[in-house]
Design an enzyme around this catalytic site. Sequence first.
Site, short mmCIF file in Angstrom:
data_model
loop_
_atom_site.label_atom_id
_atom_site.label_comp_id
_atom_site.label_asym_id
_atom_site.label_seq_id
_atom_site.Cartn_x
_atom_site.Cartn_y
_atom_site.Cartn_z
N CYS A 287 -54.40 -21.55 -14.98
CA CYS A 287 -54.08 -22.96 -14.74
C CYS A 287 -54.68 -23.51 -13.46
O CYS A 287 -54.35 -24.61 -13.05
CB CYS A 287 -52.57 -23.18 -14.78
SG CYS A 287 -51.69 -22.26 -13.52
N ASP B 39 -55.32 -20.57 -5.70
CA ASP B 39 -54.82 -19.69 -4.64
C ASP B 39 -55.42 -18.30 -4.71
O ASP B 39 -55.70 -17.69 -3.69
CB ASP B 39 -53.29 -19.60 -4.73
CG ASP B 39 -52.64 -20.79 -4.05
OD1 ASP B 39 -53.08 -21.14 -2.95
OD2 ASP B 39 -51.72 -21.38 -4.63
N GLU C 147 -51.41 -15.22 -8.38
CA GLU C 147 -52.31 -15.94 -7.48
C GLU C 147 -52.53 -15.18 -6.18
O GLU C 147 -53.19 -15.65 -5.27
CB GLU C 147 -51.82 -17.37 -7.16
CG GLU C 147 -50.46 -17.72 -7.60
CD GLU C 147 -50.09 -19.19 -7.40
OE1 GLU C 147 -50.95 -20.06 -7.38
OE2 GLU C 147 -48.88 -19.44 -7.26
N HIS D 296 -53.87 -41.69 -3.63
CA HIS D 296 -53.38 -42.51 -4.75
C HIS D 296 -54.49 -43.28 -5.44
O HIS D 296 -54.50 -43.43 -6.66
CB HIS D 296 -52.32 -43.50 -4.24
CG HIS D 296 -50.99 -42.85 -4.09
ND1 HIS D 296 -50.00 -43.35 -3.30
CD2 HIS D 296 -50.49 -41.73 -4.65
CE1 HIS D 296 -48.95 -42.58 -3.38
NE2 HIS D 296 -49.22 -41.58 -4.18
C1 PEP Z 1 -53.39 -22.40 -8.39
O1 PEP Z 1 -53.14 -21.92 -7.28
O2 PEP Z 1 -54.42 -22.15 -9.04
C2 PEP Z 1 -52.43 -23.33 -9.03
C3 PEP Z 1 -52.60 -23.75 -10.26
O3 PEP Z 1 -51.39 -23.76 -8.27
P1 PEP Z 1 -51.52 -24.89 -7.14
O4 PEP Z 1 -52.90 -25.47 -7.19
O5 PEP Z 1 -50.46 -25.87 -7.42
O6 PEP Z 1 -51.28 -24.08 -5.90
MG MG Z 2 -51.13 -22.04 -6.50
#
Ligand code: PEP
Ligand code: MG
Length: 584
Positions: free
Chosen positions: A515, A468, A444, A201
Amino acid sequence: MPFSLHGIGVSRGYAIGRTYLLQRNQPEITEYTIPDSIIEDEVERFLNGLALARRQLREVRGRIPIAIPGDAAAFIDTHLLMLEDAALTEAPVDLIRVHKCNAEWALKTQRDFLVRVFEEMDDPYLRTRKDDVDHVVRRVQRILATDDPAYLNDPDYAELIASRLEGRIIVADDLTPADTILMQHQGVLAFVTEYGGPLSHTAILARSLGIPAVVGARNARAYLGNDEPVIVDGRQGVILVGLDERILRYYRHKQHEERRQQRELNKLKDKPAITGDGVTIGLYANIELPEDAAAVREVVADGIGLYRTEFLFMNRSEPPDEEEHLASYLHVIKTLEGSPITIRTADLGADKQVDGGRSGPVSTNPALGLRAIRMCLKDLGMFRPQLRAILRASAHGPVRMMIPMLSAIQEVFQVLRLVAETKQELRDRGLAFDESLPVGGMIEIPAAAVCADQFARYLDFLSIGTNDLIQYSLAIDRVDDEVNYLYDPLHPGVLMLIWNTIRAGRKAGIPVSLCGEMAGDPRYTRLLLGLGLTQFSMHPSNLLEVKRAIQGSEVGALGKIARRLLRTTDAEEYAETLKTIAQN
Ligand code: PEP
Ligand code: MG
């Protein structure tokens, strides 16, 4: 004699100032037996302690300045909810009655149990939530330790207000959200903590508040004196001590330069993200809590490319119901005022219990176990309310639904069937939704990236989750420090998978975004452009730097070099080509 301490830089920026060492001694907790005749008095003492802790937190909440982003209030609310949860209100009372032990001991026993549950969780964010348990329990323990029954003031607050913190660099073992808020109020320059990680946090709040912070600086209070002049580098995670005029001059210059650059970046807010050769790039934001949406508006993103809804499930005994999901989504829609929002369905894992007390068998390899869409498809009682809420939210704004961690195409079919069923249910209930709600999936898992063509046929968009994807393709546990050094976004295998996914999307005529953390790192922006990426989604704080990297780049030329990169089998040429791309 100059020296440096190292931790994890979690909120960038330089601070030059004097330390304020926060030494908070936790009361020693010992067990003693309570005679039968006064057991109920002990229960009452415990419940009074809880009530006082709640009052203190409400007081802090009321002091949050309006200008501070929503995170702050949300974190305090989380602590307030914990103080009302049966895990902290009822379980210790049972322990007092059954074991005839003192309130402090009962609370400590329950705290140890809860911390164990959190520590077994796979998701790094949820794992750090054991800090919340500690923060809340410590507050109650300090209250129980006082002799004064009429003791009403928050000791932390009293200390913080009494000590002049303006212009100081706070060095503490750990900070609660309440501490962080109160200190920001007093104009502190930076935070250094001995514990915590990038998802603590303190880290999240410091980033939101724009205060430099270094966490995980082990034993910092043993090495630093109080009122000692130091420099904190919140990007590199370094604390410099024993400063001479030369070092000070250098860092004043860096600080000046950083502020100048930030001012320059801020000028890009209203400028479009267009490459030198005229290609428009979509820049989206990742959020975790509905309150994060305010920061997305602040940097003028094109929308939300990843809303990690699993955070709705944390710190509670039951999963959120349809109305609660809906309320969160509507909050984001309202804040974004018409920009698209990609809601990812819960990315929970086998060991991320929605009911903290109900522990099922823990997989020996949770990252490969029952997580994300696998878990949702198995627990439809939990999944259906979320599907209904996403569909209902789509009646109020441009919403897209995204499925995490797809490995088999059958999972897509199952989800699409469920979506069709849910639509019918809503029609029967007379509720509005977007009939053509776009349904996309995250790529992923390496096998999904290899056959991305298949997924692109049935989905409306794809999003590459490199966090991932890298973990699975390089067989590196993303939360294991021992193998962190092998975590390499530039590995040729990883780039081939990214490229193949982008190509599959283009062939099928559907959008592909990225992302994972890679999207927010400007060192990779041009490489990703070269691989054909046209949509990036990242933490809002990275967006302007990525926009700057986009402006002035030439996608046409980058594409040619990227193709050469993927063809080469020569490691030296590979490294050289990567350099060329970064400079192009
Ligand atoms: C990822 O795996 O790149 C992703 C954006 O999802 P998270 O980080 O939430 O697993
Ligand atoms: Mg992920």
